[in-house]
Design an enzyme around this catalytic site. Structure first.
Site, PDB file in Angstrom:
ATOM      1  N   THR A 142      -1.929  -2.138   2.429  1.00 16.64           N
ATOM      2  CA  THR A 142      -2.781  -1.595   3.443  1.00 16.64           C
ATOM      3  C   THR A 142      -4.188  -1.795   2.876  1.00 16.64           C
ATOM      4  OG1 THR A 142      -0.969  -0.102   4.295  1.00 16.64           O
ATOM      5  CG2 THR A 142      -3.126   0.049   5.107  1.00 16.64           C
TER       6      THR A 142
ATOM      7  N   CYS B 260       3.509   0.421  -4.411  1.00 17.17           N
ATOM      8  CA  CYS B 260       2.832  -0.672  -3.590  1.00 17.17           C
ATOM      9  C   CYS B 260       1.919  -0.358  -2.152  1.00 17.17           C
ATOM     10  CB  CYS B 260       3.600  -2.048  -3.351  1.00 17.17           C
ATOM     11  SG  CYS B 260       4.134  -2.549  -5.022  1.00 17.17           S
ATOM     12  N   ASP B 261       2.386   1.126  -1.651  1.00 16.94           N
ATOM     13  CA  ASP B 261       1.540   1.202  -0.403  1.00 16.94           C
ATOM     14  C   ASP B 261       1.454   2.635  -0.166  1.00 16.94           C
ATOM     15  OD1 ASP B 261       0.565   0.422   2.024  1.00 16.94           O
ATOM     16  OD2 ASP B 261       2.439   0.441   3.254  1.00 16.94           O
ATOM     17  N   VAL B 262       0.575   3.434  -1.440  1.00 16.48           N
ATOM     18  CA  VAL B 262       0.179   4.744  -1.236  1.00 16.48           C
ATOM     19  C   VAL B 262      -0.830   4.618  -0.354  1.00 16.48           C
ATOM     20  CG1 VAL B 262      -0.715   6.481  -2.841  1.00 16.48           C
ATOM     21  CG2 VAL B 262       0.954   5.167  -3.865  1.00 16.48           C
TER      22      VAL B 262
END
Length: 231
Positions: free
Chosen positions: A92, A52-54
């Protein structure tokens, strides 16, 4: 980690103002290693894990520049009997898949999308979103990059000086994989297993049949959405 996070080598400057430059071989190995890590999370763990936040900030590099996925604060477990998970958390700006922005339940394809955005950054050394850009055409880098790739000008998106002629086929392959990963329709995006095979050269990626205008038309919406998203 000895070499910090990927973003520090892609975007930061040293005290003399000269950008630190990773060569193409290192960049490609970092991209491939990250893809293999995501493949493990999605297909080889007992429960599928969506990171969920690569993003480059969450890729840590050891002494050999081998990548390690970090910061699982937003990660979601997805049981093997389920295909989607509902989440109200935000990732992000610049890396959020369209379905997540729309508030729909997410699948592992959101990590595929984020990886595609990050892959373009690895190739180009440029942020995918530049909120300070004066020229609107430069604000959303993926749209410009897609146009270059479709027109056969892949070399234009590569950071200057990182790739030699012998690397260009590998660069082209990685660029097409990035475009496939950032398809607006999640069903069209490849799985991480397919991404790994394409990067390894075991499957030949084909330039996706999407319209560059689709990416460009979404720039205005992303300017608003990404500006309000929290890291």
């Amino acid at each position: 980690m000895p070499n910090g996070s990927l973003d520090s080598l892609l975007f930061s400057s040293n005290s003399k103002g000269k950008q630190k430059v990773l060569d193409w071989k290192n960049r490609f190995e970092i991209a491939l290693g990250t893809a293999r890590g995501l493949l493990y999370l999605q297909e080889e763990c007992t429960d599928c894990i969506i990171h969920c936040d690569v993003k480059p900030e969450n890729i840590l590099l050891d002494a050999n520049l081998s990548p390690k996925l970090a910061d699982f604060g937003l990660a979601k477990l997805l049981g093997r009997d389920f295909s989607r998970v509902l989440t109200t958390t935000r990732g992000t700006r610049g890396y959020l898949a369209p379905e997540w922005i729309s508030g729909l339940p997410i699948t592992p394809k959101v990590d595929v999308y984020s990886f595609g955005m990050m892959l373009l950054e690895i190739i180009s050394g440029r942020r995918n979103i530049d909120l300070t850009a004066q020229d609107f055409s430069e604000y959303y880098f993926p749209a410009w990059a897609a146009t270059q790739i479709y027109n056969g000008n892949v070399i234009n998106i590569v950071e200057e000086g990182i790739a030699e002629e012998r690397d260009l086929e590998e660069v082209r392959r990685a660029s097409i994989v990035a475009l496939l990963c950032i398809e607006q329709d999640e069903e069209v995006r490849p799985s991480m297993g397919q991404v790994v095979l394409m990067l390894e050269g075991k499957i030949q990626p084909q330039i996706p049949q999407i319209q560059c205008s689709t990416l460009i038309d979404n720039q205005a919406d992303r300017r608003v959405t990404d500006s309000s998203s929290e890291s």
